[in-house]
Scaffold this motif. Sequence first.
Motif, PDB file in Angstrom:
ATOM      1  N   LEU A   1       0.833  -1.206   0.000  1.00 38.39           N
ATOM      2  CA  LEU A   1       0.000   0.000   0.000  1.00 38.39           C
ATOM      3  C   LEU A   1       0.866   1.254   0.000  1.00 38.39           C
ATOM      4  CD1 LEU A   1      -2.662  -1.061   2.654  1.00 38.39           C
ATOM      5  CD2 LEU A   1      -2.944  -0.980   0.178  1.00 38.39           C
ATOM      6  N   GLY A   2       2.187   1.047   0.121  1.00 43.12           N
ATOM      7  CA  GLY A   2       3.086   2.187   0.137  1.00 43.12           C
ATOM      8  C   GLY A   2       3.173   2.865   1.481  1.00 43.12           C
ATOM      9  N   ARG A   3       2.677   2.231   2.524  1.00 47.67           N
ATOM     10  CA  ARG A   3       2.680   2.879   3.845  1.00 47.67           C
ATOM     11  C   ARG A   3       3.911   2.449   4.624  1.00 47.67           C
ATOM     12  NH1 ARG A   3      -3.416   3.153   5.847  1.00 47.67           N
ATOM     13  NH2 ARG A   3      -2.312   3.769   7.721  1.00 47.67           N
ATOM     14  N   LYS A   4       4.941   3.266   4.454  1.00 53.59           N
ATOM     15  CA  LYS A   4       6.257   2.932   4.977  1.00 53.59           C
ATOM     16  C   LYS A   4       6.247   2.760   6.495  1.00 53.59           C
ATOM     17  CE  LYS A   4      10.552   5.276   5.582  1.00 53.59           C
ATOM     18  NZ  LYS A   4      11.316   6.480   5.309  1.00 53.59           N
TER      19      LYS A   4
ATOM     20  N   ALA B   1       6.483  -0.577  11.397  1.00 49.71           N
ATOM     21  CA  ALA B   1       5.893  -0.962  12.679  1.00 49.71           C
ATOM     22  C   ALA B   1       5.619  -2.460  12.704  1.00 49.71           C
ATOM     23  CB  ALA B   1       4.613  -0.177  12.920  1.00 49.71           C
ATOM     24  N   PHE B   2       5.014  -2.969  11.645  1.00 47.54           N
ATOM     25  CA  PHE B   2       4.708  -4.407  11.602  1.00 47.54           C
ATOM     26  C   PHE B   2       5.984  -5.242  11.629  1.00 47.54           C
ATOM     27  CE2 PHE B   2       0.401  -3.400   9.720  1.00 47.54           C
ATOM     28  CZ  PHE B   2      -0.307  -3.914  10.787  1.00 47.54           C
TER      29      PHE B   2
ATOM     30  N   LYS C   1      14.084   2.565   6.525  1.00 50.56           N
ATOM     31  CA  LYS C   1      13.977   3.843   7.208  1.00 50.56           C
ATOM     32  C   LYS C   1      14.820   4.893   6.502  1.00 50.56           C
ATOM     33  CE  LYS C   1      13.288   5.015  11.902  1.00 50.56           C
ATOM     34  NZ  LYS C   1      13.201   4.617  13.275  1.00 50.56           N
ATOM     35  N   LYS C   2      16.044   4.506   6.146  1.00 47.27           N
ATOM     36  CA  LYS C   2      16.978   5.468   5.589  1.00 47.27           C
ATOM     37  C   LYS C   2      16.709   5.734   4.110  1.00 47.27           C
ATOM     38  CE  LYS C   2      21.913   6.054   5.346  1.00 47.27           C
ATOM     39  NZ  LYS C   2      23.079   5.208   5.241  1.00 47.27           N
TER      40      LYS C   2
END
Lengths: 93, 198, 649, 281
Positions: free
Chosen positions: B86-89, B94-95, B159-160
């Motif tokens: 979904l593109g939700r970084k 978190a998951f 993250k980076k």
Amino acid sequence: MSELFPRKQVMGFVFSLVLTAAALTVYFMDLSFAVGMTVLLVTAFVQAAVQLVVFMHAGETDDKVAIYMNIYYGVAIALVTIFGTLLILVWDM
Amino acid sequence: MKIDNTLPLEYSTEQNRMNVLGFWIFLGAEVMLFATLFATYFTLAHRTGNGPSGAEIFEIAPVLIETFLLLTSSFTIGLGVHAMRLGRKNAMIAFFAVTLLLGLAFLGVEIYEFTHYVHIGAGLQTSAFTAILLTTLGTHGAHVTLGLFWGLFIILQVKKRGLTPETANKSFIFSLYWHFLDVVWIFIFSFVYLKGMM
Amino acid sequence: MDYFDRFAIPHPSPAIYASMVAIGLTVVAIIFGLTYFKKWGYLWREWLTTVDHKRIGIMYLISALIMLFRGGVDAIMMRAQTAVPDNKLLDAQHYNEVFTTHGVVMIIFMAMPFIYALMNVVVPLQIGARDVAFPRLNALSFWLFFMGAMLFNISFVIGGSPDAGWTSYFPLAGNDFSQSVGTNYYMLSIQIAGIGTLISGINFTTTIFKMRAPGMTLMKMPMFTWTALITNAIVLFAFPVLTIALLLGTMDRLFGTNFFTMTNGGMDMLWANLFWVWGHPEVYILILPAFGIYSEVISTFSRRNLYGYKSMVGSIVIISFFSFLVWTHHFFTMGQGPLTNSIFSITTMAIAIPTGIKIFNWLLTMRKGSIKFTVPMLYSVGFIPIFTIGGVTGVMLGMASADYQYHNTMFLVAHFHYTIIPGVVFAMIAGLTYWWPKMFGFMLNERIGKWAFWFIAIGFNVTFFPMFFTGLDGQARRMYTYSEATGFGPLNMLSFAGAIVLMIGFALIVYNVYYSTRYASRNISADPWNARTLEWATHSPVPSYNFAITPQVNSIEALWDHKKKGQPLFSGPIEKIHMPNNSGVPFIMSCIFFVWGFSFVFSMWIPAIITTIGIFVCMAHRSFEKDDGYYISVKEIEDTEKECEVQSR
Amino acid sequence: MKTKLAFYSLVISIFAVLAGCEPVMVLDPKGPQAETTANVIWISIATMAFVVVVVFGMMAYIVFKYRASRQSPDYEPPHIEGNHLVESIIVGIPVLIIIFLSIVTVKSTYEVEATPKGYEDQKPLIVYASSSDWKWHFSYPEENIETVNYLYIPTDRPIEFRLYSYGPITSFWIPQLGGQKYAMSDMVTKLHLAATVPGEYMGRNANFSGKGFAENIFEVKAMPESEFDKWVEDVKSTAAPLSEEKFKELLEPGHLGQMTFSGTHLKFLPPPEGEHGGHNH
């Protein structure tokens, strides 16, 4: 938020918990060896299939033939090895 | 590298598609690796020498906790990959983090279990049975440990660098690895523990 | 001082001291030479860090040839020792070390790299690909193999060689009966090389699945590529078994576990079982690529398409599955019941059927052809009768009741040399000669090559045929000597004579390489043999990017149909080509693996822990590394193409 | 071609030399089990000879007929995909051969694993044969005697060997009486043999077991039952008893000559069978 919890995966998770509970019957109930092994074999292999299809998306690309062939072949040889070894070393026929 | 935008990021380049298939093929080899351990386990399961048998040392409580932790972690990493698509970084990170924490908890319980076995006189050198028991569990545990580091590296990279074809591909492959470890655990749970306690 | 005692050789002899000195001098000479000619940078940039499949193939090839001679010297020593009764040339201990290292070196460190050498060079070219799927892993595979081989070979001068046979049956190989570190070397060096092979298996399977030229469906792949695919599929499922077997064996020896011991529930037969679950498929890992090479060579030099392509493919697929169903025939005499033995007898003999199909298909390929006896063709034609003898004796051995009489005898030794030598060594020499111009840009001398063939073919038969008879007469294998009364003397002497002839044959091959490197013409075309498959459609030697334009394929014999029917092969403009970067990490990581293995051999735990961390650091480095490769520009490709054209004119 | 001719003449001369020699051990059986295996071997050689002749014949013909030097330079070989009839023949005939050999194998395997044919109603002589580095110990529990490195057996009586090892895996083999079987440390394997002809036979460990392997041999003497009984009586009355210390001494690695004892080691060091078995079956 709900889009992060797709129905298919939630159902898959619930199903895998149910299967685990079903497998536990062999511990809590006094089953014969044959019945117990049948329960374990069925629950374990269904459980594996759930992971494969629901979570690992094995069939989603054009490579699915290669992927499934690889898995089937591996499992077939794994079973041959396990049962062959038992036949030779344990069952003694 | 050509990027195909019609496909999810993890499949978007030719190299990515090769990586995924290559990893599946590697999992085929892992199936055989664990099958060999199982074949050895079944052969030696009753050869306890002067040591204890499985029924004498197995305990249901830690095993159930381990199973629940690993099953849940397999679910959360599945959600992680879904969030990634979904593109939700942030949701994905978190998951993945929850997954690794569950994995860490699993490892903790397993280490407790090992020390317990050694404590009650079922060490590596006790008998053929205890040796193959600890080796089988240990091989799975070593895979989980490796996975914890690997997963951590991937979280750092996502993250980076954000969700790129490269990081998405790595994340997806890591999820395959993690699900596979869950499958292996199900077989250990069924045919080592439950069969042993039956 | 006690600490250093374990590095000493338990059974030294003048020969070992001499080889220590020789190895030392060679190392010094190499270091001096590289420094003097300022070649360190060249070696590092062009070879140690390369990820080019062709160069990796060449490095595999060189290693395999060196190991062939290492194993060959062992073989000569064995034949010399047994040539006459009660010979005192070697004592029992040395003889045991010699036949153990002969087996391990020939199977693991000669045959395996040889097939991977040819697969590396040929498979990407045959399917029209740029490289393999994971070039970096390919380099890692090679260096792991190489370091495994080196680790195994230093056992000769540090600590002592393994002496429990190449099968290392427990409890003989356990701590109780093998106290020297020899068997530790066996466990760890094969483990390291085995991991490399497993990685290759994954790499080549993916390559063949994903990187075929447009239009090349599975059923349009050349036969060698088919056999490579199936071989690697077997590697994939067989090598993990070896990994576990060696792990358990190592734990028994180093950590006092009881998997295969005689006490506390250990089971010695389990080792034999696991070893052969890997060991039998391994035989087919070796032979299938050979079948592929013969298919290519026979078809090329008969100027005919391969007869029965579909049944050839079908038969190798069946062989691959059956290869996992027959392992018990290596220990029919272990006391399992007649039912188990009967089942495995039948599966064993059944493999003869697909193998027979292949033999007949090759014969039918030559039929109505126009056969040219070049060196590769000589080996292929020589292979058929010799391998037939190996095959039929295999069927004889597969009959459980009769096997009770053949097992562990020279009959068995004769049988497996009759399959492995024509099946692997002949094929490798045929493939080497056939693809040599593709690798190096010149051809090997045909005249010397033919002499070598006849020496090898005759020497081989003289060496191994007598063993069928000594075996039936009760000569067990691995006996370092026998008394005159047994009557084994004359036939063993004949074997020794054959071994000398065989050795001359191999020496001629070396001479041929030297002679051809000096004198052969560099003016050869892309297709000097008038061949049929894609690897001959690009220049000899092959430019780094393989094909300037990706070929379009629409038949099994793409190049042949291009030549004969004018089907288009290369169409469209030249585009820039993406290439992988070189990397030193595979080499460095493998060096760490070498130290890791060495530390475990001698139970030195601190370096073992440090190197283990080192290996994981290398892997972590790879995870964080960003490596997008580089592009070769259109202009550069055009220039290279022009240069190649000029050279071959 | 000339060299090939030389090769074939060499093979033929090897055969000729061998024909002049005595028959090889395995094909010179002195008991029913060895006879069964010898027959199986002859059947397989005959069947396989047929295969070899067909392949060699086809190859010689094809290689001779279709060599390039015999053909016109513009000969263009045809493109032939395959032929279903031909391909089913090259599958079908091997299948028939394998079925035939499978039947022979299964039948003979059951035969050599059971009490020798014709001796089913006789009570077998039980001999425990155990190996240690690098010796063979033969215990006759019913006669209560034990020998080292030599074995006396009566003819025309089934003999049931029970094999195990005090060290590495060894393989008990008397080629002229029958096939071999492994002796291992954690289980007892059984081998059924019988001798029909009195005489001396070679027996050995066929499985590599370390430094002293080559000399790990024993002598087998088959004799009529009456002679055997007399030998047993002699041993009982003259041989020294086998003590536990003495037996432990015998187990030390090394080579020993032939030795004879009264009493067996089975009493103080029971073999790994039944309740003493490491095996769970």
